[in-house]
Every structure is written in structure tokens, then in C-alpha cells.
Design a protein around this motif. Sequence first.
Motif, PDB file in Angstrom:
ATOM      1  N   ARG A   1       0.931  -1.193   0.069  1.00 26.48           N
ATOM      2  CA  ARG A   1      -0.127  -0.095  -0.090  1.00 26.48           C
ATOM      3  C   ARG A   1       0.929   1.328   0.054  1.00 26.48           C
ATOM      4  N   LEU A   2       1.961   1.271   0.701  1.00 16.58           N
ATOM      5  CA  LEU A   2       2.984   2.402   0.388  1.00 16.58           C
ATOM      6  C   LEU A   2       3.472   2.785  -1.150  1.00 16.58           C
ATOM      7  N   PHE A   3       2.882   1.948  -2.025  1.00 13.92           N
ATOM      8  CA  PHE A   3       3.367   2.216  -3.681  1.00 13.92           C
ATOM      9  C   PHE A   3       2.358   2.347  -4.456  1.00 13.92           C
ATOM     10  N   LEU A   4       1.084   2.606  -3.931  1.00 14.11           N
ATOM     11  CA  LEU A   4      -0.357   2.815  -4.545  1.00 14.11           C
ATOM     12  C   LEU A   4      -0.852   4.362  -4.553  1.00 14.11           C
ATOM     13  N   ALA A   5      -1.701   4.649  -5.562  1.00 13.86           N
ATOM     14  CA  ALA A   5      -2.212   5.770  -5.737  1.00 13.86           C
ATOM     15  C   ALA A   5      -2.695   6.388  -4.491  1.00 13.86           C
ATOM     16  N   ASP A   6      -3.297   5.589  -3.435  1.00 16.48           N
ATOM     17  CA  ASP A   6      -3.758   6.137  -2.555  1.00 16.48           C
ATOM     18  C   ASP A   6      -2.842   6.621  -1.272  1.00 16.48           C
ATOM     19  N   ASN A   7      -1.143   6.215  -1.413  1.00 13.38           N
ATOM     20  CA  ASN A   7      -0.525   6.165  -0.470  1.00 13.38           C
ATOM     21  C   ASN A   7      -0.459   7.417   0.301  1.00 13.38           C
ATOM     22  N   HIS A   8      -0.874   8.362  -0.157  1.00 14.42           N
ATOM     23  CA  HIS A   8      -1.131   9.650   0.959  1.00 14.42           C
ATOM     24  C   HIS A   8      -1.746   9.340   2.015  1.00 14.42           C
ATOM     25  N   THR A   9      -2.529   8.280   2.314  1.00 13.13           N
ATOM     26  CA  THR A   9      -3.290   8.024   3.288  1.00 13.13           C
ATOM     27  C   THR A   9      -2.445   6.840   4.481  1.00 13.13           C
ATOM     28  N   SER A  10      -1.209   6.774   3.800  1.00 10.83           N
ATOM     29  CA  SER A  10      -0.302   5.779   4.756  1.00 10.83           C
ATOM     30  C   SER A  10       0.171   6.292   5.917  1.00 10.83           C
ATOM     31  N   PRO A  11       0.042   5.851   7.221  1.00 14.01           N
ATOM     32  CA  PRO A  11       0.699   6.475   8.337  1.00 14.01           C
ATOM     33  C   PRO A  11       2.196   6.177   8.702  1.00 14.01           C
ATOM     34  N   GLU A  12       2.867   5.649   7.545  1.00 15.21           N
ATOM     35  CA  GLU A  12       4.046   5.435   7.691  1.00 15.21           C
ATOM     36  C   GLU A  12       5.053   6.337   6.751  1.00 15.21           C
ATOM     37  N   ILE A  13       4.502   6.894   5.763  1.00 11.75           N
ATOM     38  CA  ILE A  13       5.368   8.003   4.972  1.00 11.75           C
ATOM     39  C   ILE A  13       5.488   9.366   5.787  1.00 11.75           C
TER      40      ILE A  13
ATOM     41  N   THR B   1      -8.021  -0.061  -3.064  1.00 16.26           N
ATOM     42  CA  THR B   1      -9.366  -0.731  -3.185  1.00 16.26           C
ATOM     43  C   THR B   1      -9.368  -1.282  -4.728  1.00 16.26           C
ATOM     44  N   GLY B   2      -8.543  -0.836  -5.536  1.00 15.88           N
ATOM     45  CA  GLY B   2      -8.376  -1.184  -7.167  1.00 15.88           C
ATOM     46  C   GLY B   2      -8.890  -0.339  -7.911  1.00 15.88           C
ATOM     47  N   ALA B   3      -9.073   1.022  -7.389  1.00 13.60           N
ATOM     48  CA  ALA B   3      -9.678   2.005  -8.471  1.00 13.60           C
ATOM     49  C   ALA B   3      -8.191   2.523  -9.086  1.00 13.60           C
ATOM     50  N   LYS B   4      -8.432   2.840 -10.304  1.00 17.17           N
ATOM     51  CA  LYS B   4      -7.428   3.553 -11.394  1.00 17.17           C
ATOM     52  C   LYS B   4      -7.137   5.198 -10.815  1.00 17.17           C
ATOM     53  N   GLY B   5      -6.255   5.494 -11.010  1.00 20.38           N
ATOM     54  CA  GLY B   5      -6.104   7.141 -10.627  1.00 20.38           C
ATOM     55  C   GLY B   5      -6.721   7.962 -11.345  1.00 20.38           C
ATOM     56  N   SER B   6      -6.613   9.261 -11.216  1.00 17.82           N
ATOM     57  CA  SER B   6      -7.370  10.311 -11.660  1.00 17.82           C
ATOM     58  C   SER B   6      -7.453  10.631 -13.082  1.00 17.82           C
TER      59      SER B   6
END
Length: 530
Positions: free
Chosen positions: A282-294, A390-395
Amino acid sequence: MNNRRSSHTFLLAGLLTGFTVTSCVKDLDRQPFYDQTSATVYTTPANYKNVLAKCYAGLSLSGQQGPAGAPDISGIDEGFSTYLRQYWQLQTLTTDEAVIGWNDSGLPDLHAMTWTSTNVFVAAMYNRIYYQISLCNEFIRESTDAKLSSRGISGTDLTTIKAYRAEVRFLRALSYYHALDLYGNVPFVTEADAVGAFQPRQISRVDLFAYVESELKGIDADLVDAHRNEYGRADKAAAWMLLTKLYLNAQVYTGQPKFTEAITYASKVIGGGYTLDAQYNRLFLADNHTSPEIIFPITFDGTRSKTYGGMTYLVHAQIGGKMNVSDFGVSSAWAGNRATKSLVAQFSDPSGKTDKRALFFTDGQNLEINDVTSFTDGYAVTKYKNVTSTGAKGSDPVGDFPDTDYPLFRLADVYLMYAEAVVRGGTGGDAATALGYVNALRQRAYGNATGNVTSLSLDFLLAERSRELYWESQRRTDLIRFNRFTGGTYLWSFKGGLKEGRAVADHLNLFPIPSTDIVANPGLTQNPGY
């Protein structure tokens, strides 16, 4: 907690300011050109944030309009010219982690380790670093206490802009850290130097280390607290993490170990409120701005920050052969980057345990690389994707430009730096704590405790850093710190230009200062061996 909303509105806010710098030769501190003068740009607090955004955008975008057409720097294709793309290539393609199949002049020389002072990619990174420094110097000049007072800025606005200034000093320190690591003794300019063309003095690696250290410590009071800033912007933890990296590599940079200091600042980051993401991919997906690790990302947006560098490059260039582009949320495969056999071997486990960090595509791909130019020689890597968790493509409806952010600083790296500093003899840390941090990463990788280890060694930690952080612009610096980059102790395919690998000279631990700057500035001394 910090504001984890999309960073991309902030990023794009600053693109109205028309900075251009065409060269770093003789004119490293050249004042960026504006459609407006500083007297009009800096009239309101809101405009300071616009220019702040441009300073951040210097890490991701290539110029004044996306994806091409008004480049920040010249002398190279605009898509190639971006900061992240060049940094990733110099840190990754030069190592045992990746090859690229393209034959652009100078590009094959990176993995073959045959670059010279005329290499266009070595020069592009250097020029991009100094373009970034010029942006930061200009902002810092225009945000001194005296300037803010003369413009009637006070109260909350004053406090806010002082925090902006601290962030820009962080960004400048980051670029000087990259210059220190990649090039060693380099030209040195700050906001104290006069605006305009001149020949900057060369600073020693030891003195530049001290400068970066002092800057990062000096901004601590003004930076936003850890995990409290707007997403995509630097906070105290970002500065602490950069200090940790500086200290972990201090013996390389200065000849003096500072592992105790690395433990001190790694501990501060770990206590700063960031936590490991439960899922590695999940650290490398299009919604990784929600990651608590970055902790500190380089941000991208598929519709509002278009570039052919950055994450566009990293997502597209890893796809080819039988790979389905739709699985990656993009429209085309560039068939460039693949993993080396050495990287794949890091995940070899005689017990048959599965490490979920091994994100490789093998169908139709040969493990052995006989022809670097053939995409099917070498396993493909599936690490970066323009799809959400969740499998959705980017914007971007076309699928050209990803939403995925680049995790330049993340907590897992801090765990590993803490552990290494402890094993190397730094004081103030704890061996059991270090082991716990490493096993936390391995439990995420294996899904349970079956991958846990009972002791740590330097060789193990170097391998674990590769498993955790491959293709994240870490490997060159790591191999140098472990004395494995040059020489013949550790070989990989095509190191030195031979399939079986060969020893290379130690001067390659540094890249050369571009020949154009050496010619233009008689005060510069070239790095040995070039």
C-alpha cells in the motif's frame, strides 16, 4: 494527527510563479526570472505559500507547464530532467538492483559504471540540485525577519511564514545532502551571496556536512511538530530523519563515525507519531497519501501535476513483456527497468517462506540477464502502481500520469537505520529494541512471526535494507557505506561493463563534477579519477 488530505492542491498552488534557470554554470545562485518582480510576488502572505509550493514542486516537476514545454533546466530532454527521475537513476541503476534497456547516450553507462564528467545524466542531476538550491535561496532572501517587517507581515502570518522559511531551509539542506552524497566537494551558495552571475567557491565535503547538520538543527524550533503539518510538507520528523541519514553516513563523508547521533535522531523520529503501514504494497499505490508510515513524500497528481519524470517514469518504465498495463492503472508500457538477478536472490529462502515484499513479474521473463536492452531479460518489478488499495485507477482518465506519491522518507527506513547504528556500536540504543524493529518489518513481510530473526549482523542488515527498500533510491549510498559499491569484494552482472561483473576503481564512489562547470569556473577542482 497531521492533515493527510491530498497534497496536490498545495503543490499546484505554486506553479503560477514562473521560475526558469537555464544553466548552473557560473550562475548557480542566479535569481529565478519571474513574470512579476519579487516586489509584487511577495506582497501578501498567500503568495509566500505559492512560492513555497514551487520549491516543493522542484522535486517532482520538470518546468512551468505540464508535462512539457517550458523546462526548468536545459541540455537534456525535459522528461529526463526531473529531480526524482535523475536521483532514482543515479542511486539505483548504478547498483545491483536494476538495469534499464534503453540506449539513450550516457544511460547504459550508469549500470556499467563507466560514466565520465561529460555524462548528460550525471550533469542533469547536478544541475537540478543547483536549480533547486537557487529556488530555495531566493525564498529565504525574501522571508528574512527584516523583509517580513518591511512588508507589514505580523502576528499569525509572521509565524506561518517563518515556518515556511524553515521548510525551505529543509529543502535546501536536502539538496545539499544529495550534493554531498553524490558529488562530494561542490560549489556552495546561500541566500547571503549576491544575486547574479558569479563563480561560487567550492566547499569541502567535511564543511558541507557541518553546514547541512547546522541548518537542520537550526530550523527545529520553527518547523511544524512531527506528524502535524499538511501532507507533502516537511515537519520536524523529516529534518530528524535527514539528520539520521547524515550521521549514519558520517564516516563516509567526514572520516568520523557518528552512530550515537544517528541513534539519537532515529529515536526522535520513531517517537514522532508515525507508524508502520499494515500492508507493505500500500506504500506504493495511488492512495499512499493515506499511509501512516510516510514521513516525507514527493507528491504527484495525475490531473494537476503532469510530468514524464517522477512517478510517471517509475510506473511506466517497469512495465513490458506480458504485463497488463491496466493492472498498473496506466495506458502504456515503456519497457525499461528490470530487476537484476542479485536483487531477486535477496529474497531466496531455503525454507520456502514467502516474503511479500518480493514484488516481481516472472511470466515470460528470464531471471538471467544476457542482453540488457531486452526487456524480457531480468524479472520485472511490480512495486509502483497507479491504482488505489481498493483497486480504483488514478485520476487521469487517459492513464498517462499517476497519482502515486514517492515515499522518499518512511518509518521502515528509520527502524533499519536505528538497528544498523546499534550494531555498529553507537551508544544510547538497545540491541533488543533494534531486533524488535527489524522483526516488525519482517512480520509485515511474512504475515506472521515465521520470518523473525534472533540476532542482527551488518551483512544481514545490508540485505534486509535491500529487501525492504529496493527501488527507493537507497542502494548506492548503502553499498558505499558497507564498502561494497566499488572494488571486487562484491560483484553483480554488468558491474564494470562485463556480464560476470568486475572490480571497479574507488573513485566511482563519487560522481564527477560536470565538465561544463569545471571549464566555466577555474576555482573548482574535479573529483579524483575523472
